[in-house]
Motif scaffolding. Structure first.
Motif, PDB file in Angstrom:
ATOM      1  N   VAL A 294     -10.020  -0.262   2.689  1.00 54.29           N
ATOM      2  CA  VAL A 294      -9.579   1.050   2.236  1.00 54.29           C
ATOM      3  C   VAL A 294      -9.614   2.068   3.376  1.00 54.29           C
ATOM      4  O   VAL A 294      -8.645   2.796   3.602  1.00 54.29           O
ATOM      5  CB  VAL A 294     -10.437   1.528   1.047  1.00 54.29           C
ATOM      6  CG1 VAL A 294     -10.101   2.967   0.678  1.00 54.29           C
ATOM      7  CG2 VAL A 294     -10.226   0.623  -0.160  1.00 54.29           C
TER       8      VAL A 294
ATOM      9  N   ARG B  96      -6.849   1.556   5.845  1.00 55.93           N
ATOM     10  CA  ARG B  96      -5.554   2.021   5.360  1.00 55.93           C
ATOM     11  C   ARG B  96      -5.477   3.544   5.381  1.00 55.93           C
ATOM     12  O   ARG B  96      -4.471   4.115   5.800  1.00 55.93           O
ATOM     13  CB  ARG B  96      -5.334   1.490   3.936  1.00 55.93           C
ATOM     14  CG  ARG B  96      -4.028   1.915   3.327  1.00 55.93           C
ATOM     15  CD  ARG B  96      -2.852   1.195   3.965  1.00 55.93           C
ATOM     16  NE  ARG B  96      -1.599   1.780   3.484  1.00 55.93           N
ATOM     17  CZ  ARG B  96      -0.559   2.066   4.255  1.00 55.93           C
ATOM     18  NH1 ARG B  96      -0.592   1.820   5.539  1.00 55.93           N
ATOM     19  NH2 ARG B  96       0.527   2.593   3.732  1.00 55.93           N
ATOM     20  N   LEU B  97      -6.538   4.170   4.962  1.00 52.81           N
ATOM     21  CA  LEU B  97      -6.575   5.633   4.969  1.00 52.81           C
ATOM     22  C   LEU B  97      -6.343   6.165   6.375  1.00 52.81           C
ATOM     23  O   LEU B  97      -5.610   7.126   6.582  1.00 52.81           O
ATOM     24  CB  LEU B  97      -7.917   6.148   4.437  1.00 52.81           C
ATOM     25  CG  LEU B  97      -8.168   6.031   2.941  1.00 52.81           C
ATOM     26  CD1 LEU B  97      -9.621   6.365   2.617  1.00 52.81           C
ATOM     27  CD2 LEU B  97      -7.248   6.956   2.167  1.00 52.81           C
TER      28      LEU B  97
ATOM     29  N   PHE C 213      -0.558  -3.129  -1.082  1.00 53.86           N
ATOM     30  CA  PHE C 213      -1.907  -2.670  -0.740  1.00 53.86           C
ATOM     31  C   PHE C 213      -2.864  -2.728  -1.921  1.00 53.86           C
ATOM     32  O   PHE C 213      -3.978  -3.250  -1.808  1.00 53.86           O
ATOM     33  CB  PHE C 213      -1.851  -1.248  -0.177  1.00 53.86           C
ATOM     34  CG  PHE C 213      -3.200  -0.686   0.137  1.00 53.86           C
ATOM     35  CD1 PHE C 213      -3.768   0.302  -0.648  1.00 53.86           C
ATOM     36  CD2 PHE C 213      -3.941  -1.180   1.201  1.00 53.86           C
ATOM     37  CE1 PHE C 213      -5.029   0.813  -0.372  1.00 53.86           C
ATOM     38  CE2 PHE C 213      -5.202  -0.685   1.486  1.00 53.86           C
ATOM     39  CZ  PHE C 213      -5.743   0.309   0.702  1.00 53.86           C
TER      40      PHE C 213
ATOM     41  N   ASP D  68       3.058   1.844   0.373  1.00 53.61           N
ATOM     42  CA  ASP D  68       4.408   2.277   0.721  1.00 53.61           C
ATOM     43  C   ASP D  68       5.193   1.074   1.224  1.00 53.61           C
ATOM     44  O   ASP D  68       4.730  -0.050   1.116  1.00 53.61           O
ATOM     45  CB  ASP D  68       4.374   3.409   1.752  1.00 53.61           C
ATOM     46  CG  ASP D  68       3.762   2.966   3.072  1.00 53.61           C
ATOM     47  OD1 ASP D  68       3.444   3.845   3.894  1.00 53.61           O
ATOM     48  OD2 ASP D  68       3.595   1.750   3.294  1.00 53.61           O
TER      49      ASP D  68
ATOM     50  N   SER E  68       5.750  -0.027   4.076  1.00 52.41           N
ATOM     51  CA  SER E  68       5.127  -0.843   5.118  1.00 52.41           C
ATOM     52  C   SER E  68       3.921  -1.600   4.577  1.00 52.41           C
ATOM     53  O   SER E  68       3.457  -2.558   5.160  1.00 52.41           O
ATOM     54  CB  SER E  68       4.696   0.043   6.297  1.00 52.41           C
ATOM     55  OG  SER E  68       3.630   0.893   5.925  1.00 52.41           O
TER      56      SER E  68
ATOM     57  N   LEU F  26      -5.700   4.927  -4.419  1.00 54.63           N
ATOM     58  CA  LEU F  26      -5.298   3.713  -3.710  1.00 54.63           C
ATOM     59  C   LEU F  26      -3.801   3.468  -3.846  1.00 54.63           C
ATOM     60  O   LEU F  26      -3.131   3.053  -2.903  1.00 54.63           O
ATOM     61  CB  LEU F  26      -6.056   2.498  -4.251  1.00 54.63           C
ATOM     62  CG  LEU F  26      -7.557   2.447  -3.985  1.00 54.63           C
ATOM     63  CD1 LEU F  26      -8.110   1.099  -4.399  1.00 54.63           C
ATOM     64  CD2 LEU F  26      -7.883   2.705  -2.531  1.00 54.63           C
TER      65      LEU F  26
ATOM     66  N   ARG G  88       3.921   8.664   6.379  1.00 58.02           N
ATOM     67  CA  ARG G  88       3.726   7.227   6.529  1.00 58.02           C
ATOM     68  C   ARG G  88       3.749   6.818   7.985  1.00 58.02           C
ATOM     69  O   ARG G  88       4.579   7.234   8.761  1.00 58.02           O
ATOM     70  CB  ARG G  88       4.833   6.478   5.778  1.00 58.02           C
ATOM     71  CG  ARG G  88       4.877   6.801   4.314  1.00 58.02           C
ATOM     72  CD  ARG G  88       3.501   6.714   3.707  1.00 58.02           C
ATOM     73  NE  ARG G  88       3.522   6.959   2.279  1.00 58.02           N
ATOM     74  CZ  ARG G  88       2.504   7.485   1.624  1.00 58.02           C
ATOM     75  NH1 ARG G  88       1.424   7.828   2.250  1.00 58.02           N
ATOM     76  NH2 ARG G  88       2.575   7.667   0.324  1.00 58.02           N
ATOM     77  N   HIS G  89       2.865   5.960   8.272  1.00 58.71           N
ATOM     78  CA  HIS G  89       2.818   5.473   9.644  1.00 58.71           C
ATOM     79  C   HIS G  89       3.246   4.027   9.662  1.00 58.71           C
ATOM     80  O   HIS G  89       2.630   3.181   9.050  1.00 58.71           O
ATOM     81  CB  HIS G  89       1.398   5.596  10.177  1.00 58.71           C
ATOM     82  CG  HIS G  89       1.199   4.898  11.466  1.00 58.71           C
ATOM     83  ND1 HIS G  89       1.911   5.216  12.590  1.00 58.71           N
ATOM     84  CD2 HIS G  89       0.413   3.854  11.809  1.00 58.71           C
ATOM     85  CE1 HIS G  89       1.535   4.419  13.568  1.00 58.71           C
ATOM     86  NE2 HIS G  89       0.632   3.581  13.131  1.00 58.71           N
ATOM     87  N   VAL G  90       4.285   3.785  10.350  1.00 55.94           N
ATOM     88  CA  VAL G  90       4.704   2.395  10.506  1.00 55.94           C
ATOM     89  C   VAL G  90       4.238   1.932  11.865  1.00 55.94           C
ATOM     90  O   VAL G  90       4.562   2.518  12.878  1.00 55.94           O
ATOM     91  CB  VAL G  90       6.235   2.265  10.411  1.00 55.94           C
ATOM     92  CG1 VAL G  90       6.638   0.813  10.578  1.00 55.94           C
ATOM     93  CG2 VAL G  90       6.729   2.788   9.073  1.00 55.94           C
ATOM     94  N   GLU G  91       3.456   0.897  11.868  1.00 56.90           N
ATOM     95  CA  GLU G  91       2.842   0.494  13.119  1.00 56.90           C
ATOM     96  C   GLU G  91       3.841   0.014  14.130  1.00 56.90           C
ATOM     97  O   GLU G  91       4.774  -0.698  13.826  1.00 56.90           O
ATOM     98  CB  GLU G  91       1.827  -0.620  12.865  1.00 56.90           C
ATOM     99  CG  GLU G  91       0.578  -0.086  12.208  1.00 56.90           C
ATOM    100  CD  GLU G  91       0.115  -0.994  11.111  1.00 56.90           C
ATOM    101  OE1 GLU G  91       0.284  -2.199  11.266  1.00 56.90           O
ATOM    102  OE2 GLU G  91      -0.413  -0.508  10.114  1.00 56.90           O
TER     103      GLU G  91
ATOM    104  N   LEU H  47      -1.625   5.046  -1.414  1.00 55.50           N
ATOM    105  CA  LEU H  47      -1.646   4.537  -0.048  1.00 55.50           C
ATOM    106  C   LEU H  47      -0.640   3.415   0.155  1.00 55.50           C
ATOM    107  O   LEU H  47      -0.526   2.858   1.248  1.00 55.50           O
ATOM    108  CB  LEU H  47      -3.046   4.031   0.306  1.00 55.50           C
ATOM    109  CG  LEU H  47      -4.170   5.039   0.151  1.00 55.50           C
ATOM    110  CD1 LEU H  47      -5.491   4.424   0.609  1.00 55.50           C
ATOM    111  CD2 LEU H  47      -3.889   6.304   0.944  1.00 55.50           C
TER     112      LEU H  47
ATOM    113  N   ILE I 139      -2.762   5.507   7.677  1.00 51.29           N
ATOM    114  CA  ILE I 139      -1.771   6.368   7.040  1.00 51.29           C
ATOM    115  C   ILE I 139      -1.813   7.769   7.638  1.00 51.29           C
ATOM    116  O   ILE I 139      -0.818   8.492   7.608  1.00 51.29           O
ATOM    117  CB  ILE I 139      -2.006   6.384   5.509  1.00 51.29           C
ATOM    118  CG1 ILE I 139      -0.856   5.668   4.821  1.00 51.29           C
ATOM    119  CG2 ILE I 139      -2.142   7.781   4.964  1.00 51.29           C
ATOM    120  CD1 ILE I 139      -0.874   5.802   3.337  1.00 51.29           C
TER     121      ILE I 139
ATOM    122  N   VAL J 283      -6.258  -4.979  -2.176  1.00 51.49           N
ATOM    123  CA  VAL J 283      -7.605  -4.435  -2.340  1.00 51.49           C
ATOM    124  C   VAL J 283      -8.259  -5.013  -3.589  1.00 51.49           C
ATOM    125  O   VAL J 283      -9.433  -5.384  -3.574  1.00 51.49           O
ATOM    126  CB  VAL J 283      -7.594  -2.895  -2.433  1.00 51.49           C
ATOM    127  CG1 VAL J 283      -9.009  -2.377  -2.620  1.00 51.49           C
ATOM    128  CG2 VAL J 283      -6.997  -2.292  -1.186  1.00 51.49           C
TER     129      VAL J 283
END
Lengths: 164, 263
Positions: free
Chosen positions: B44, B47-48, A54, A48, A50, A43, B245-248, A46, B51, A58
């Motif tokens: 979770v 987020r997974l 997190f 970062d 952005s 976790l 990393r994905h920035v929306e 995950l 990402i 959670v």
């Protein structure tokens, strides 16, 4: 607020290092004690820029969820006759969410709890309920410590080390 | 909703209601519908998936999932919100409709059965796994779900879509293939698939009045109908353009979806 952007008051490097070391030691001890398992690290990975909070988010959801489930279990165990299937369903839920955040001790207690539900052992269930309650309280306390240490590190201008 | 000026087969059309700016490396992402009654697990998995550069819609029940897919009350081409779902990932144990029941309903639907469905479960029971795979599940993940699980799915999905474009659009399920690298699909075959018949997944998206996935020649359809596969193929050829990393860039859009779907 962005945690990793750090505050402008950078403490001396030794202090950051010290805080980081304490953090790593503390987290390591949580793993050794079995309070947390690898899923917790998963976790943390995950998180970062952005999504800097997190893990905290959670964890918060977990405690909201577990409080509710524990209350449900307690209520169900107080009814007469006890609906063990209902209790089991709640324990199953708690087992799932504790597993998802890496709360290993809570998860293991749930496994035991479920076997008492299966055998419909009222006393066994009561004992397990108490243990689960305690364990969740302990976990909350430790995680709060952990997150506080993270804040201190970031506040001092450092970054939170990630366990491997 | 500005179109990307759809010209080349590689650029996806804007039938996705993004409201966001296309990112330089091709804006369209895989859209995953996540189904789980657990709040923690939804957070979770969401987020997974994000990402790994997926758009996510998370719902808390099979019923809500079917509703989102436009499959409740069987009004066929009914209230479809126009959002293509590329994959469904669902928990097995849920009150009301289980993940298994949801899987069956999806595979029974001509409109939806091409969508890969992945089952998640905390119990690693072989009989359960077998039953799900036999019913057409794409994959089975034992919880807790990790990033590596989702990454693996992502790769499989890209590859599977490439496979589907070269098939005749039958309702075959795809068990997880172990080996093939999606890099092996030559670009030409992907691009040429733009002119081939489009399997049912496009039906999911376009929701034309005829829900049945009858093959049609692309000239009778605008290229838009096929470009999600082109994109998928293109995406796989280019490799992972959105790794890391994905920035929306479409938060509002996602939030709107969440509002519509959550509790």
């Amino acid at each position: 607020m962005p945690r990793f952007h750090g505050q402008s008051n950078h403490a001396p490097v030794d202090i950051v290092n010290q805080l980081q070391k304490q953090y790593v030691d503390y987290l390591t001890s949580l793993f050794h004690e079995g309070v947390l398992d690898d899923q917790f690290t998963q976790l943390q990975k995950l998180q970062d820029e952005s999504n800097p909070d997190f893990t905290v988010e959670v964890a918060t959801l977990f405690f909201v969820d577990s409080d509710k489930l524990i209350n449900n279990m307690a209520a169900a165990l107080e009814r007469s006759p006890v609906d063990f299937k209902q209790v089991d369903a709640d324990v199953h839920q708690l087992k799932g969410s504790s597993s998802s955040i890496g709360a290993m001790r809570v998860k293991n207690l749930c496994i035991t709890f479920r076997s008492f539900c299966e055998t419909q052992s009222y006393e066994g269930c009561l004992i397990c309920l108490q243990q689960v309650k305690n364990e969740c309280a302990v976990l909350k306390d430790k995680l709060q410590n952990l997150f506080r240490m993270e804040q201190q590190i970031v506040g001092a201008g450092g970054s939170v080390p990630l366990m491997d | 909703m500005a179109s990307n000026g759809l010209v080349s087969p590689q650029r996806r059309s804007s039938d996705q209601f993004d409201g966001g700016d296309p990112s330089p490396c091709g804006s369209e992402e895989v859209h995953v519908l996540a189904v789980d009654d657990s709040l923690v697990d939804r957070k979770v998995i969401e987020r997974l998936l994000k990402i790994t550069s997926c758009k996510v819609t998370a719902v808390d029940s099979g019923l809500r999932a079917l509703r989102f897919l436009g499959l409740d009350e069987e009004k066929t081409a009914g209230d479809f919100n126009g959002l293509k779902v590329d994959m469904i990932i669902t928990d097995y144990c849920m009150p009301g409709m289980t993940g298994y029941e949801l899987l069956k309903k999806i595979k029974e639907s001509s409109a939806l059965r091409e969508i890969p469905v992945v089952i998640m479960s905390s119990e690693n029971v072989l009989a359960r796994i077998d039953r799900c795979m036999e019913e057409g599940a794409e994959d089975f993940i034992v919880k807790p779900v990790k990033l590596s699980d989702v990454k693996r799915l992502r790769d499989c999905m890209t590859r599977d879509v490439g496979d589907r474009t070269s098939s005749d659009g039958g309702g075959t399920t795809h068990k997880r293939k172990l080996q093939e690298s999606f890099h092996e699909s030559p670009p030409s075959s992907i691009v040429s698939c733009a002119s081939s018949s489009v399997p049912a997944a496009s039906t999911t998206r376009s929701r034309s009045p005829s829900p049945s996935p009858s093959p049609s020649v692309s000239s009778s359809k605008p290229v838009t109908a096929t470009t999600d596969f082109d994109f998928m193929g293109f995406f796989s050829i280019r490799g992972k353009s959105n790794n890391g990393r994905h920035v929306e860039d479409s938060d509002q859009h996602l939030n709107r979806l969440k509002e519509e779907t959550v509790a």
